[in-house]
Design an enzyme around this catalytic site. Structure first.
Site, PDB file in Angstrom:
ATOM      1  N   HIS A 140       0.871  -1.187   0.000  1.00  0.00           N
ATOM      2  CA  HIS A 140       0.000   0.000   0.000  1.00  0.00           C
ATOM      3  C   HIS A 140       0.910   1.240   0.000  1.00  0.00           C
ATOM      4  O   HIS A 140       2.019   1.194   0.531  1.00  0.00           O
ATOM      5  CB  HIS A 140      -0.833  -0.058   1.292  1.00  0.00           C
ATOM      6  CG  HIS A 140      -1.924   0.950   1.403  1.00  0.00           C
ATOM      7  ND1 HIS A 140      -1.697   2.265   1.763  1.00  0.00           N
ATOM      8  CD2 HIS A 140      -3.266   0.843   1.239  1.00  0.00           C
ATOM      9  CE1 HIS A 140      -2.852   2.912   1.824  1.00  0.00           C
ATOM     10  NE2 HIS A 140      -3.824   2.067   1.501  1.00  0.00           N
ATOM     11  N   ASP A 217       2.978  -4.306   8.132  1.00  0.00           N
ATOM     12  CA  ASP A 217       1.770  -3.517   7.903  1.00  0.00           C
ATOM     13  C   ASP A 217       0.598  -4.483   8.103  1.00  0.00           C
ATOM     14  O   ASP A 217       0.314  -5.313   7.242  1.00  0.00           O
ATOM     15  CB  ASP A 217       1.795  -2.941   6.486  1.00  0.00           C
ATOM     16  CG  ASP A 217       0.487  -2.237   6.128  1.00  0.00           C
ATOM     17  OD1 ASP A 217      -0.495  -2.363   6.875  1.00  0.00           O
ATOM     18  OD2 ASP A 217       0.463  -1.572   5.069  1.00  0.00           O
ATOM     19  N   GLN A 220      -4.630  -5.031   7.214  1.00  0.00           N
ATOM     20  CA  GLN A 220      -5.629  -5.970   6.688  1.00  0.00           C
ATOM     21  C   GLN A 220      -5.570  -7.337   7.365  1.00  0.00           C
ATOM     22  O   GLN A 220      -6.260  -8.261   6.940  1.00  0.00           O
ATOM     23  CB  GLN A 220      -5.443  -6.146   5.163  1.00  0.00           C
ATOM     24  CG  GLN A 220      -5.584  -4.876   4.354  1.00  0.00           C
ATOM     25  CD  GLN A 220      -7.012  -4.322   4.344  1.00  0.00           C
ATOM     26  OE1 GLN A 220      -7.963  -4.992   4.761  1.00  0.00           O
ATOM     27  NE2 GLN A 220      -7.161  -3.097   3.875  1.00  0.00           N
ATOM     28  N   LYS A 243     -10.654  -0.235  10.609  1.00  0.00           N
ATOM     29  CA  LYS A 243     -10.796  -1.448   9.790  1.00  0.00           C
ATOM     30  C   LYS A 243     -11.194  -2.655  10.640  1.00  0.00           C
ATOM     31  O   LYS A 243     -11.232  -3.778  10.168  1.00  0.00           O
ATOM     32  CB  LYS A 243      -9.491  -1.731   9.043  1.00  0.00           C
ATOM     33  CG  LYS A 243      -9.164  -0.668   7.973  1.00  0.00           C
ATOM     34  CD  LYS A 243      -7.977  -1.074   7.156  1.00  0.00           C
ATOM     35  CE  LYS A 243      -7.374   0.069   6.359  1.00  0.00           C
ATOM     36  NZ  LYS A 243      -8.160   0.475   5.204  1.00  0.00           N
ATOM     37  N   CYS A 383      -4.850   2.589  -3.639  1.00  0.00           N
ATOM     38  CA  CYS A 383      -3.581   3.045  -3.029  1.00  0.00           C
ATOM     39  C   CYS A 383      -2.446   2.060  -3.286  1.00  0.00           C
ATOM     40  O   CYS A 383      -1.568   1.871  -2.422  1.00  0.00           O
ATOM     41  CB  CYS A 383      -3.722   3.288  -1.523  1.00  0.00           C
ATOM     42  SG  CYS A 383      -4.873   4.587  -1.115  1.00  0.00           S
TER      43      CYS A 383
END
Ligand code: PLP
Length: 427
Positions: A140, A217, A220, A243, A383
């Site tokens: 991302h 990261d 997600q 999220k 993104c």
């Protein structure tokens, strides 16, 4: 201690239909006209942001109505109340990701800020010209741009682990790409486009053997699957509250204590200091050192309520439901005669994210026509411009699921796509 967190009522394992009753926004009907009550909202844009259950919304109302003041500042009762709730949320988060200590759990404004914090604070102090930062081709922009900025400041080099055509990391390339100049590997746990679940334990093992630190990261992954930062042995891990049922404006940066201790503060101001003189300052201890100014008090407490909710539903049940929806979405899309190309690996190897292109319709047309049927998906580059370039497309459509989605909704999505194709052919 003040309590602002009502509990959920349903049993585990859950029934998505009963869970949906907790989410007021999922009852929405849209595009109503005279004599027509419109269509139900089918919300399939969960990789962008998720919806909130009443329990989380109520926790925010409760704080504002009963417990709100600034934290860590007052000697008064109300400030104690809000400080207790804020710190309770930190503790819930610590347990949720199994961090060893509360000092390792920093409230940020989201994944983006967490990664920027590491790039600025750890990066500026530890990376010099000629050093290398290893990313991947599926990152991302939030895990690309801060490292490009670090490269501009220091002269370090940013490299990218390649991916296969079906969106998996080329792990065989890792040993060669890890050199004695590699200072950090920064990689996503789950791709927000491909849905690929990356083999973090192996990446982290190899990176550490080469003397590099690892940032994950986890925007997600943390909302959808169990995360244990101690078992993973990652050095930093960043994710966002919005999220995972929480409010926007709050996220978490996890960092190993010895690393955070050695890092200079990122932002300067109130709260992050022990002492200020006219000619300088001393930083506060962790975690305050990285929480300058008034922090996202109420969003952080709401994130604590979201974690309570996720714990009650159970991350294994959440993951199982999302796998079911992903398989169903693949089946539905494969049934359309539209030249569908899936971006990412086969459904069994990915999280609840299904990105695709169609020969006959541009991604933006897909999203617009689906919206007429009440189905919310995202279209564009999500993104990840370099990833789309690598895959040879400029845009894709993305349906992304959370545990409150149902197979019936995926069927509605399929029917709406079929109708969109018919409309498009007539144009
Ligand atoms: N990383 C990934 C993989 C994402 O999907 C996102 C958001 O979509 C981000 C980082 C940035 O998250 P935020 O905008 O909450 O900071």
């Amino acid at each position: 201690m003040a309590t602002a967190v009502p509990t959920t009522s349903h049993a585990v394992p859950f029934d998505p239909e009963s869970i949906r009753g907790d989410f007021p926004i999922l009852q929405t009907r849209l595009h109503a006209t005279d004599g027509n009550s419109g269509v139900p909202l089918v919300y399939l844009d969960n990789a962008a942001t998720t919806q909130r259950p009443r329990q989380v919304i109520q926790s925010l109302v409760d704080v504002y109505e009963k417990h709100y003041a600034n934290v860590h500042r007052g000697i008064h009762w109300l400030s104690d109340q809000s400080t207790d709730l804020y710190e309770e949320a930190r503790e819930k988060t610590r347990v949720f990701i199994n961090a060893a200590a509360r000092e390792e759990v920093i409230f940020s404004y989201g994944t983006t800020e967490g990664i920027n914090l590491v790039a600025r604070s750890w990066g500026d102090a530890n990376v010099k010209a000629g050093d290398e930062i290893l990313l991947s081709e599926m990152e991302h922009h939030a895990n690309l741009v801060p490292w490009f900025q670090l490269a501009e400041r220091t002269g370090c080099k940013v490299r990218h682990l390649p991916i296969t055509d079906d969106g998996q990391l080329v792990l065989d390339a890792l040993p060669k790409m890890l050199t004695d100049r590699t200072k950090l590997v920064a990689v996503t746990a789950v791709s927000n486009v491909l849905g690929t679940i990356n083999p973090l334990p192996e990446i982290i093992r190899q990176a550490h053997a080469a003397g590099a630190k690892v940032l994950v990261d986890a925007a997600q992954s943390v909302p959808h699957m169990r995360t244990d930062v101690q078992a993973l042995d990652c050095d930093f891990l960043a994710f966002s509250g919005h999220k995972m049922l929480g409010p926007s404006g709050v996220g978490i940066l996890y960092g190993k204590r010895e690393l955070l201790d050695a890092m200079p503060p990122f932002l300067g101001g109130g709260s992050m200091i022990r002492r200020v003189r006219l000619d300088g300052f001393e930083s506060a201890d962790l975690p305050a050192k990285f929480e300058a100014g008034t922090p996202p008090i109420v969003p952080a407490i709401g994130l604590g309520a979201a974690i309570d909710y996720l714990n009650q539903v159970g991350l294994d049940a959440i993951h199982a439901q999302e796998t079911l929806l992903t398989l169903k979405a693949h089946e539905v899309l494969e049934g359309l005669d539209a030249g569908v190309r899936f971006l990412g690996p086969e459904p069994a190897k990915k999280a609840g994210i299904v990105s695709f292109t169609m020969k006959t319709m541009h991604a933006h047309d897909i999203a617009q026509l689906l919206d007429r049927a009440g189905v919310a998906v995202r279209a564009g580059h999500h993104c990840t411009m370099p990833l789309h370039k690598r895959l040879g497309v400029t845009a894709s459509a993305r349906a992304s699921f959370y545990f409150y989605n149902t197979t019936a909704e995926v069927e509605t999505f399929g029917r709406a796509l079929g109708e969109a194709l018919r409309i498009f052919k007539r144009k």
